[in-house]
Each structure stands twice: as structure tokens, then as C-alpha cells.
Design an enzyme around this catalytic site. Structure first.
Site, PDB file in Angstrom:
ATOM      1  N   GLY A 118      27.727  -2.893  70.369  1.00 47.22           N
ATOM      2  CA  GLY A 118      27.825  -2.018  71.528  1.00 47.22           C
ATOM      3  C   GLY A 118      28.816  -0.883  71.407  1.00 47.22           C
ATOM      4  O   GLY A 118      29.110  -0.210  72.391  1.00 47.22           O
ATOM      5  N   GLU A 159      29.252  -7.684  65.826  1.00 48.05           N
ATOM      6  CA  GLU A 159      27.916  -7.446  65.259  1.00 48.05           C
ATOM      7  C   GLU A 159      27.393  -6.085  65.695  1.00 48.05           C
ATOM      8  O   GLU A 159      26.415  -6.001  66.428  1.00 48.05           O
ATOM      9  CB  GLU A 159      26.961  -8.583  65.646  1.00 48.05           C
ATOM     10  CG  GLU A 159      27.095  -9.020  67.089  1.00 48.05           C
ATOM     11  CD  GLU A 159      26.168 -10.136  67.496  1.00 48.05           C
ATOM     12  OE1 GLU A 159      25.761 -10.935  66.635  1.00 48.05           O
ATOM     13  OE2 GLU A 159      25.849 -10.189  68.691  1.00 48.05           O
ATOM     14  N   CYS A 213      -0.251  14.552  71.937  1.00 46.69           N
ATOM     15  CA  CYS A 213      -0.858  15.153  73.119  1.00 46.69           C
ATOM     16  C   CYS A 213      -0.307  14.496  74.372  1.00 46.69           C
ATOM     17  O   CYS A 213      -1.062  13.920  75.164  1.00 46.69           O
ATOM     18  CB  CYS A 213      -2.370  14.999  73.050  1.00 46.69           C
ATOM     19  SG  CYS A 213      -3.024  15.646  71.516  1.00 46.69           S
ATOM     20  N   TYR A 222      18.066   2.823  65.408  1.00 43.02           N
ATOM     21  CA  TYR A 222      17.077   2.839  66.484  1.00 43.02           C
ATOM     22  C   TYR A 222      16.238   4.121  66.444  1.00 43.02           C
ATOM     23  O   TYR A 222      15.963   4.733  67.471  1.00 43.02           O
ATOM     24  CB  TYR A 222      17.764   2.665  67.852  1.00 43.02           C
ATOM     25  CG  TYR A 222      18.645   1.436  67.919  1.00 43.02           C
ATOM     26  CD1 TYR A 222      18.074   0.157  67.909  1.00 43.02           C
ATOM     27  CD2 TYR A 222      20.031   1.528  67.958  1.00 43.02           C
ATOM     28  CE1 TYR A 222      18.873  -0.973  67.942  1.00 43.02           C
ATOM     29  CE2 TYR A 222      20.838   0.402  68.004  1.00 43.02           C
ATOM     30  CZ  TYR A 222      20.249  -0.846  67.993  1.00 43.02           C
ATOM     31  OH  TYR A 222      21.041  -1.965  68.027  1.00 43.02           O
ATOM     32  N   GLY A 252      25.473  -2.485  65.398  1.00 36.65           N
ATOM     33  CA  GLY A 252      24.309  -1.931  64.718  1.00 36.65           C
ATOM     34  C   GLY A 252      24.394  -0.413  64.723  1.00 36.65           C
ATOM     35  O   GLY A 252      24.609   0.233  63.704  1.00 36.65           O
ATOM     36  N   ARG A 253      24.273   0.157  65.923  1.00 40.03           N
ATOM     37  CA  ARG A 253      24.260   1.609  66.089  1.00 40.03           C
ATOM     38  C   ARG A 253      25.457   2.287  65.423  1.00 40.03           C
ATOM     39  O   ARG A 253      25.301   3.274  64.709  1.00 40.03           O
ATOM     40  CB  ARG A 253      24.277   1.926  67.593  1.00 40.03           C
ATOM     41  CG  ARG A 253      24.101   3.397  67.936  1.00 40.03           C
ATOM     42  CD  ARG A 253      24.284   3.626  69.447  1.00 40.03           C
ATOM     43  NE  ARG A 253      23.545   2.679  70.252  1.00 40.03           N
ATOM     44  CZ  ARG A 253      22.257   2.814  70.567  1.00 40.03           C
ATOM     45  NH1 ARG A 253      21.589   3.870  70.178  1.00 40.03           N
ATOM     46  NH2 ARG A 253      21.655   1.899  71.286  1.00 40.03           N
TER      47      ARG A 253
HETATM   48  C1  LIG Z   1      21.281  -5.118  69.674  1.00 45.63           C
HETATM   49  C2  LIG Z   1      22.342  -6.120  69.557  1.00 45.63           C
HETATM   50  C3  LIG Z   1      23.483  -5.844  68.807  1.00 45.63           C
HETATM   51  C4  LIG Z   1      23.761  -4.497  68.212  1.00 45.63           C
HETATM   52  O1  LIG Z   1      23.996  -3.611  69.243  1.00 45.63           O
HETATM   53  P1  LIG Z   1      24.513  -2.117  68.940  1.00 45.63           P
HETATM   54  O2  LIG Z   1      24.507  -1.488  70.277  1.00 45.63           O
HETATM   55  O3  LIG Z   1      23.544  -1.522  67.999  1.00 45.63           O
HETATM   56  O4  LIG Z   1      25.870  -2.251  68.349  1.00 45.63           O
HETATM   57  C5  LIG Z   1      24.409  -6.840  68.649  1.00 45.63           C
HETATM   58  N1  LIG Z   1      24.219  -8.067  69.203  1.00 45.63           N
HETATM   59  C6  LIG Z   1      23.126  -8.365  69.945  1.00 45.63           C
HETATM   60  C7  LIG Z   1      22.984  -9.697  70.512  1.00 45.63           C
HETATM   61  C8  LIG Z   1      22.163  -7.399  70.150  1.00 45.63           C
HETATM   62  O5  LIG Z   1      21.108  -7.677  70.901  1.00 45.63           O
END
Ligand SMILES: *Cc1c(COP(=O)(O)O)cnc(C)c1O
Length: 407
Positions: A237, A275, A353, A382, A277-278
Site C-alpha cells: 500500500g 508486501e 470504440c 497494475y 507491489g506498486r
Molecule cells: C494487492 C496487495 C498487496 C500489494 O499492494 P500494493 O498496493 O501494490 O503495495 C499486498 N498485500 C495484499 C494482501 C494485497 O492484496
């Protein structure tokens, strides 16, 4: 609205220029800078205090090349489906994996246990019972974290997974019941809690405060039920500011705040897991789309792109104008004058379209010609995987990985 000031990425632009020299089809590509990814991931991991571990949430970008690039740097990976667990296991048989996500099927849980995931996140009491049953059949004990949906609210972030009704995790009020159940089940070992309550948060101090709230809750549960906790997973997050480059999440402010939190509220022997991601993958990726046409309809300027939201749905999903730079390209093959606009606001629309196929709206450009390329930044997370690739059956973009390390 003004144009976001972006750092020119020379390697990426050189690759686009080479395409234009060598090919006649319009440019359409996701371009990843692996050197930038490596450097960023190392900075993030090395900035964390002792006792913290970083798992890359692969749903942000599950490309094999990205996983291979991150594998030597991160402590492990987070998977949200058995498909993701398999992708990770293709890259590494042994890397620690956390398996989370709502709606896990029996086959997914069993295969994840067979593939030796380190931890499973239990999203409900029904899931806890199923994990124990399936682990028992395999003759193993499953290490689980309870995913908790906290009651406190966190107003700052773009997407919030907790603090208000959502489908994720176990309601904070039902946590005592879930803990008692976990302790009574024969084939699960309760190792801690998972609290991913926030997404795309741009405030590092707020994020450190959030961890302090998580720690305090974990400590209460630990004391109330004499738990032997090993992990607290604080989720991902960490935010990317797509529309205001001055607001990007400052990792060092966060880790400084985090050090203070850990110094005050340490729980001996408990590791703090993250954890993201983004925050790991967004900045290393670019989406390049050539301008196929320019028009002015009802007083508004439009650039029509080779590509669009079927490749890159993120700006549509988030309803923002995605930041881009214009890459001017000199090649012009037609025997008539090259159309261009100067100093106007343009809306960048795709080849679908549907009026929803827009990547940026009313953004001022100094000059834009048919045959130039719009290079969208922060497209590494994403981007491709959340998009409806085959809607309208256009050709897929190319996926290019620059800066691969040769071994
Ligand atoms: C999607 C997700 C993440 C990664 O979230 P980011 O916003 O990309 O950092 C981590 N943990 C869980 C459980 C998620 O669903």
C-alpha cells in the site's frame, strides 16, 4: 492543467527511436528498465530496519523477467492465487512465499502446501477450518496468519481495504473467536496477523503510525491469548503519486518513523513483514503508444493512439490523467504534409470504440505530431495484467526488458 515534468529516460527513448528506424508498424510497447527496478528494490530493502522482511506482491507485475530480477534482492514473494504461486516456483523452488487472497479453493490450498509456501493468510474462520483439514490430509502443519479487517478508519489513501465494510479478512470483532478456533485446530499453527488496510498511501508518517496501530493490536492479542507470535505482516500500500510528482511516498521518512515505532513498541522475536507491489514496480515501467491521428472535435483536441485502455487500463480504472512525455520522432512516410498541433490541451484516446478509452485528458503539449509517441510513465505496476487485452482484437503491444543482467 499543466504537463507533469518527467525525467527523460534516454535508454527507453533510444529503444523507441530504433523501432521507428527499423519497422513500419506504429510503436506499441511496454518497456521495462530492469536496472532501475534493481536499484529501487535494493534501496527499499536496504532501508528497512533489522527484523523486517520484504515480500514482493507479484500481482502488481508477475512477469517472469521481473520476478527473476527481484529474486536475489527481496526476502520472498507474496502470491494471491495458485497461478501466482506457480509463477514464483518457476523462478525459484525455495524462495519464501506468502499465499493470501480471498476465496482460496481447496485445490489451491493443497497445492500451495505441497509447494511449501511459508505462510498462508486465513481470510475467514471457514477458510481456517479448510486449511487445517487439507493440511491434515497431507500430513503437514500449515503456518497461518489471520488477516484482520480493522475497525479504525484510514481516510488518506486512494483504496482502502479495511476500516469500512470490505470483503477482506476477518472483522476485528471476530478476531477472538478466530484465534480460539486457530488454537484448537490440529493442523494449523497460528504464527501472527496480517493487516493490509490501505492502498496507494502517499503519506509516510501516516504509514508509520499505521504500523504502530498494527503492533499495538498484535500485542493485545498476543497477551490476551498467550500466543507465540512470529510474524506481523503489515501489507503493502505504499503509494505512487500519478498526478503530482511532488507528492511521492518518501521511503526514508517512512523507515525513520518505523525505527521509532519499533524502538518504542518492540515485541521480541516477532518479524515485521511488508508486501509492497506498486511501490516496487510502477516506476520501472513505461507504456509507449504512437499517435495515429489528431483531430479537433467540438473544440477539443484529441490524439488517437495505437493502443489504449485494453493495454493500459490503470488511468481509466483510477479516473486520472496518466503522466506522459511526448517523444518526437522525425520519420514521416506519407507523401503529404504532417499534421501537428502546438501549445494546445489534448486528450489522449485509444483505438477502442468506446468513449471510456482515454489515458489522459486536457493535458497541454508544446507540440504533437502524428507519428510522435506518447510515453506514459509509472506503467510498471497494475498496467498490462489488469487490462482487457482482447477487447476489439487489436494486436498486443510488445514487452521489452532493458538492462537484463547477463550471467
Ligand atoms: C494487492 C496487495 C498487496 C500489494 O499492494 P500494493 O498496493 O501494490 O503495495 C499486498 N498485500 C495484499 C494482501 C494485497 O492484496
Amino acid at each position: 492543467m499543466s504537463v507533469a515534468v518527467l525525467k527523460k529516460e534516454d535508454k527507453v527513448i533510444a529503444w523507441i527511436e530504433q523501432w521507428k528506424r527499423e519497422r513500419t508498424q506504429p510503436v506499441s510497447a511496454f518497456i521495462y528498465d530492469l536496472k532501475a527496478l534493481r536499484e529501487r528494490a535494493m534501496d527499499i530493502v536496504q532501508g528497512l530496519p533489522d527484523g523486517c522482511r520484504l515480500f514482493y506482491a507479484i500481482k502488481a507485475n508477475p512477469s517472469k523477467v521481473i520476478l527473476e530480477c527481484l529474486e536475489p534482492i527481496v526476502h520472498g514473494f507474496e502470491a494471491a492465487s495458485i497461478g501466482e504461486v506457480r509463477k514464483i516456483r518457476e523462478v525459484s523452488e525455495h524462495k519464501p512465499v506468502i499465499f493470501g487472497g480471498p476465496g482460496k479453493k481447496d485445490e489451491e490450498i493443497a497445492e500451495a502446501l505441497e509447494r511449501r509456501v511459508m505462510l498462508l493468510h486465513a481470510e475467514s474462520t471457514h477458510e481456517l477450518r479448510r486449511i487445517s483439514l487439507l493440511a491434515g490430509r497431507l500430513g503437514v502443519t500449515a503456518s497461518v496468519l489471520l488477516r484482520v479487517n480493522l475497525r479504525a478508519s484510514f481516510p488518506e489513501a486512494t483504496l482502502v481495504m479495511a476500516g469500512r465494510p470490505t470483503q477482506f479478512g476477518i472483522d476485528e470483532e471476530q478476531v477472538p473467536e478466530a484465534i480460539r478456533l486457530a488454537l484448537s485446530l490440529p493442523h494449523v499453527q497460528l504464527e501472527g496477523f496480517h493487516l493490509h488496510s490501505i492502498s496507494n498511501n502517499l503519506d509516510p508518517q501516516l504509514h508509520a503510525k499505521l504500523i504502530s496501530v498494527y503492533w499495538a493490536r498484535a500485542k493485545e492479542w498476543q497477551e490476551a491469548y498467550s500466543l507465540s507470535l512470529r510474524y506481523l505482516n503489515a501489507g503493502g500500500g505504499f503509494g505512487i503519486s500519478y498526478t503530482d510528482p511532488n507528492r511521492t511516498f518518501d521511503w526514508s521518512v517512512f523507515t525513520t518513523g518505523l525505527r521509532d515505532v519499533l524502538a518504542e513498541q518492540s515485541i521480541p522475536g516477532v518479524e515485521l513483514l511488508f508486501e509492497p507491489g506498486r511501490y516496487m514496480a510502477a516506476a520501472c515501467g513505461y507504456y509507449a503508444a504512437e499517435v495515429i491521428d489528431l483531430k479537433c472535435n467540438h473544440g477539443k483536441h484529441y490524439a488517437i493512439l495505437r493502443g489504449g485502455s485494453h493495454h493500459f487500463r490503470l488511468p481509466g480504472a483510477w479516473q486520472h490523467s496518466h503522466p506522459f512525455e511526448v517523444v518526437p520522432l522525425e520519420r514521416w512516410d506519407y507523401p503529404f504534409a504532417r499534421p501537428e498541433v502546438r501549445d494546445v490541451e489534448i486528450t489522449a484516446a485509444g483505438e477502442l470504440c468506446t468513449p471510456k478509452d482515454v489515458l489522459a485528458r486536457d493535458v497541454r503539449v508544446a507540440r504533437l505530431r502524428i507519428g510522435d509517441v506518447l510515453l506514459f510513465h509509472y506503467a510498471g505496476a497494475y498496467g498490462w495484467t489488469i487490462s482487457a487485452h482482447d477487447f476489439l482484437s487489436h494486436a498486443h503491444p510488445e514487452h521489452v526488458f532493458l538492462g537484463r543482467e547477463r550471467s
